[in-house]
Design an enzyme around this catalytic site. Structure first.
Site, PDB file in Angstrom:
ATOM      1  N   SER A 159     -11.312  54.768  46.204  1.00 30.17           N
ATOM      2  CA  SER A 159      -9.957  55.305  46.091  1.00 30.17           C
ATOM      3  C   SER A 159      -9.969  56.815  46.276  1.00 30.17           C
ATOM      4  O   SER A 159     -10.933  57.492  45.926  1.00 30.17           O
ATOM      5  CB  SER A 159      -9.375  54.972  44.724  1.00 30.17           C
ATOM      6  OG  SER A 159      -9.979  55.785  43.749  1.00 30.17           O
ATOM      7  N   LYS A 160      -8.892  57.303  46.842  1.00 31.86           N
ATOM      8  CA  LYS A 160      -8.708  58.746  46.951  1.00 31.86           C
ATOM      9  C   LYS A 160      -7.711  59.106  45.859  1.00 31.86           C
ATOM     10  O   LYS A 160      -6.494  59.084  46.058  1.00 31.86           O
ATOM     11  CB  LYS A 160      -8.182  59.077  48.351  1.00 31.86           C
ATOM     12  CG  LYS A 160      -8.329  60.525  48.741  1.00 31.86           C
ATOM     13  CD  LYS A 160      -8.166  60.696  50.244  1.00 31.86           C
ATOM     14  CE  LYS A 160      -8.016  62.142  50.634  1.00 31.86           C
ATOM     15  NZ  LYS A 160      -9.177  62.983  50.325  1.00 31.86           N
ATOM     16  N   CYS A 161      -8.264  59.367  44.673  1.00 28.00           N
ATOM     17  CA  CYS A 161      -7.458  59.579  43.471  1.00 28.00           C
ATOM     18  C   CYS A 161      -7.542  61.047  43.051  1.00 28.00           C
ATOM     19  O   CYS A 161      -8.625  61.632  43.048  1.00 28.00           O
ATOM     20  CB  CYS A 161      -8.000  58.669  42.368  1.00 28.00           C
ATOM     21  SG  CYS A 161      -7.287  58.987  40.755  1.00 28.00           S
TER      22      CYS A 161
END
Ligand code: PPE
Length: 309
Positions: A159-161
């Site tokens: 994820s690109k969190c």
């Protein structure tokens, strides 16, 4: 590289909104706990002047995958957000630039596990070379960070969190204050993983190597593009971990990312990499990547979503 941002309009919750009015409440859940998912996408103008977004579908797919990991319910469809990216570029008359979709938990309740309504924004701005024009040409100086990339069961690496960028921030600031252009983070086993905002590649004896997707790295879309281009050029590829000292002994090294594009690394921890300049394979892949993003290579045209300003 940090830049000051000003644009005409930002897409916020379905509407193009004047820049000055694109605001959130201080009790926005994400501001407190960091649970937001985002993307970084680039649009390029072709040699003929036609603008197109590079791998828009894949970026929006990854945004939805990121949201899925945090069980964040997106109030829009992927098609709507693809359109939002194009609409925002057009509203800002931008034929080339960076696109930042961001989905976050808004205000309402607080407490770590509160689930507030999800808000979505798309901003665009002109963004030149991420690690400087000079860096793109001659290569950057990097330092292995004293901060480790978080273990795969500490942060969700697919994820690109937003919250994950606390780790990137620490590493990037440390490197910058130490006089380096970028940090390279080791994973918790001590193997080089990625930069604060880029994937990492080395070249040794004609073989291109990058850490595998089972390691603590973001599944970079530029990484994927470069691997596909390398495969098409007949370059042998190894998706395997390598040690810190094999990075020192590499013939070439470079980093990839939407913002960083293909940036050569000419020095790591005060050790010169190869000849201390952009190596031949790096230059070849960089040129092929720029040809692909600018629509100059017919076989990669499927990666482009053309639009009109
Ligand atoms: N790893 C990290 C940690 C990362 O942030 C990026 C992108 C990548 C790898 C490469 O991913 P891709 O862009 O899909 O090839 N970093 C974004 C944010 C940069 C920023 O400073 O903000 C980017 O390049 O858009």
């Amino acid at each position: 590289m940090a830049i000051k941002i000003k644009s005409d309009a930002i897409w916020l919750d379905g509407k193009l909104t004047p820049f000055e009015d694109s605001k959130v409440h201080v009790l926005t859940h994400t501001l407190h706990y960091g649970v937001a998912v985002f993307e970084g996408i680039r649009a390029y103008r072709s040699a003929e002047g036609r603008p197109a977004v590079f791998r828009l579908k894949e970026h929006i797919r990854r945004l939805f995958d990121s949201a899925h990991i945090y069980m964040m319910e997106m109030p829009f469809t992927p098609e709507q957000l693809e359109q939002a990216c194009i609409d925002t570029l057009r509203a800002n008359k931008l034929a080339e630039g960076y696109i930042r979709p961001l989905a976050f938990y808004g205000a309402g309740s607080l407490g770590v596990g509160a689930v507030n309504p999800v808000q979505v924004a798309v901003a665009v701005w002109p963004w030149g070379a991420y690690l400087s024009e000079e860096g793109l040409k001659r290569g950057i100086r990097a330092k292995i960070s004293s901060y480790a990339r978080m273990h795969v069961n500490v942060q969700m690496v697919r994820s690109k969190c937003s919250g994950q960028y606390v780790n990137s921030f620490l590493a990037n600031r440390e490197a910058a204050l130490g006089g380096f252009e970028e940090a390279i983070l080791l994973d918790t086993d001590g193997y080089p993983s990625e930069g604060s905002g880029e994937n990492l590649f080395i070249v040794k004896n004609g073989v291109l190597q990058t850490p595998p997707l089972s390691s603590a790295i973001l599944e970079g879309i530029t990484r994927d593009s470069v691997l596909r281009i390398a495969r098409d050029l007949g370059i042998p590829i190894k998706e395997e971990k390598f040690t810190r000292d094999s990075l020192y002994l590499a013939d070439e090294a470079f980093m990839t990312g939407t913002a960083a594009e293909v940036t050569p690394v000419r020095e790591v921890d005060h050790r010169t990499i190869g000849k201390g300049e952009a190596g031949p394979m790096t230059k070849k892949l960089q040129a092929a990547y720029f040809a692909a993003v600018k629509g100059a290579e017919p076989r990669y045209l499927e990666w482009l979503s053309p639009y009109q300003v």
